[in-house]
Enzyme design. Structure first.
Site, mmCIF file in Angstrom:
data_model
loop_
_atom_site.group_PDB
_atom_site.id
_atom_site.type_symbol
_atom_site.label_atom_id
_atom_site.label_comp_id
_atom_site.label_asym_id
_atom_site.label_seq_id
_atom_site.Cartn_x
_atom_site.Cartn_y
_atom_site.Cartn_z
ATOM 1 N N GLU A 66 14.912 -35.250 39.900
ATOM 2 C CA GLU A 66 15.243 -36.201 40.952
ATOM 3 C C GLU A 66 15.043 -35.523 42.306
ATOM 4 O O GLU A 66 15.558 -34.424 42.527
ATOM 5 C CB GLU A 66 16.697 -36.673 40.828
ATOM 6 N N ARG A 79 19.479 -27.953 42.713
ATOM 7 C CA ARG A 79 20.737 -27.820 41.958
ATOM 8 C C ARG A 79 20.533 -28.339 40.538
ATOM 9 O O ARG A 79 19.759 -29.260 40.296
ATOM 10 C CB ARG A 79 21.892 -28.542 42.644
#
Lengths: 192, 192, 192, 192
Positions: free
Chosen positions: D133, D37
């Site tokens: 991340e 995402r």
């Protein structure tokens, strides 16, 4: 085979990255589609046999360059050279061979830019270079090639020669249309 | 919008089923790619406004036929009519409109077969018919259309007329090549 | 086999439509993932042989109900019954069999809701009903089942009985957690 | 944003390569699914504002580490550490931060291994490092986290404390089941 499948993923990612960047700076995608294929084990055996090579991993890795294949379909002829160039300039890609069947089409009329490159794959024990064959074509060249490909698998064709001649003629017409469309795009794009 | 997204899924499945069946009986895929798109809410508002209609669900469902759009890219012109025909013969599909811009190209040279159909979607409360616009094109027609589309968004083009003339000429040449390739395929396919 | 592949597409579309509708009205997806599989020809032969049936199309269509299989992974137990119910109420779906291994788990601890349904596929010559087996499970039931599946392919397991006992115990704990999480979701969802 | 999207592609490819290799040597996939995402522009602005930073590219690249996010769902807890380890040992990956919420769960019961890494992307002008991340979780941890996530967006929950306590308890039970299932898998896998 797993290693070659991984090499395909690495090349595909590199091409997708270049396509994304180009789309941002030029507002259009130079690459239309990317297709990947792995040579079937039975075809590998056949090819080793034809080359009179023993069946072992070394010979596969050393003498067969087309186990992992990528086909890159571009919109226009100039996109082919732009994308190929950007790819070959990356510092982890090593070019082993280039055959430019666009500048020098095959007798049949076949047009395509073929590269054989080495790309590192990151396995658990470290990096390992793997060979990949990349074919660059325009949409029109690809359409032509898929028809010509069917012809080669037909054995007893009465009018084979006539069909070959017609195909060659279509290839020439397709090429000239590709360049006309490219020129038109240039006029449209840079006009204002 | 969810209902139109579902209508797209239903049409896409029907086309994939027909493509699979054809691939089995004819040994090749008539459909190259299927692309779906939903009209953006902002474009829907614009279109209602242009048509001087109030913004409400009824007007959207009644007067806008292109909220859900499917583009079907075929290899050859005859595939277009084969697939369209098979789809229209299914007993849960209702044809609302047909515009054949292949037989009667637009002034610009644009070629495509446009259908507007109604397809039932199976919601929790029962079946509900929804409109979908389907555009059928060959690979070459689609390539041409994407270039012509760019042109329409350029406003201040000095040599617009010359470019239009050239585009129209390319469209004609592309069409004649499409039919020559189709004829060649016929010769190759049925030769032995 | 093509017909069974098409039946899978039809069922998958129906499930995707129901999932989209539910997502809109309830603000969450009851279905996490949908996996489809076709029985391999070799497994079909084996099964016909085991059932002492002749190898022919009729017997395949009549006596084998699990050639086309769909696995529907839901978030919570109640989603399973909601989705299964909505599917079975569609007027073109005919239910042939239901086995509720959630209400009545297998001896091993296996939990899943199995349906065998008939769905029409739209071929060029018209509609044709085809059988599909659908297994509904929660994420946790699915995770458990994939581990238990490995066990069944191990032949010489010394402590097989102990492992079976432990698996059964894990299945019970997983079930009670599934229902606790479902209850918690209810409290969170309807609280404000 | 394009550069962060490319960084996601690079990480996803690296994970797919490791998963393929592991599947070959261990006969099972440690990674179940990979989700990526990109932070929405509006959330980026909010976060810069919250940190009282000016809105410019430098601050985005320097102070926001979670613009590009990858979630890696593994089958068992040990898979998480295996895959994370293999990734961090690759010579073009630079680890910037590690937060092990599996060894030290959050107060809420949240468990996950968070890494922030830098990965080079190959743009037309050369390599450029970008931050990503990566969150590693088991299937069960992920299921729990998605429920807990819903809770945080509910503002006026009467029995919030009771629900929190129950969620924490479920998290503990889920963890102990994860490890029991892992142990069982060990017994099944290495038994014969």
């Amino acid at each position: 085979m797993m290693e070659f499948r991984c090499a395909l993923m690495e090349i595909e990612t590199k091409l997708n990255v270049l396509n994304s960047e180009f789309a941002l700076t030029h507002n259009r995608n130079p690459i239309q589609t990317i297709k990947t294929r792995l040579k079937q084990p039975v075809s590998i055996l056949e090819k080793l046999h034809r080359k009179e090579l023993e069946v072992n991993i070394f010979n596969v890795e050393e003498y067969l360059a087309d186990i992992a294949g990528v086909r890159v379909i571009c919109s226009f002829p100039e996109d082919i050279y732009t994308v190929a160039d950007l790819l070959l300039h990356q510092d982890d890609i090593r070019m082993l061979e280039i055959k430019d069947y666009i500048k020098k089409p095959k007798e049949s009329g076949y047009r395509s830019l073929h590269l054989i490159v080495e790309v590192p794959i990151f396995l658990s024990e470290g990096k390992k270079p793997r060979k990949v064959e990349i074919q660059f074509r325009t949409i029109a060249m690809d359409f032509w090639a898929s028809l010509e490909h069917q012809l080669r698998y037909k054995k007893h064709l009465e009018n084979a020669e006539e069909i070959s001649r017609e195909l060659r003629d279509c290839a020439d017409k397709i090429t000239s249309l590709d360049y006309r469309m490219q020129e038109l795009r240039g006029k449209i794009e840079y006009a204002d």
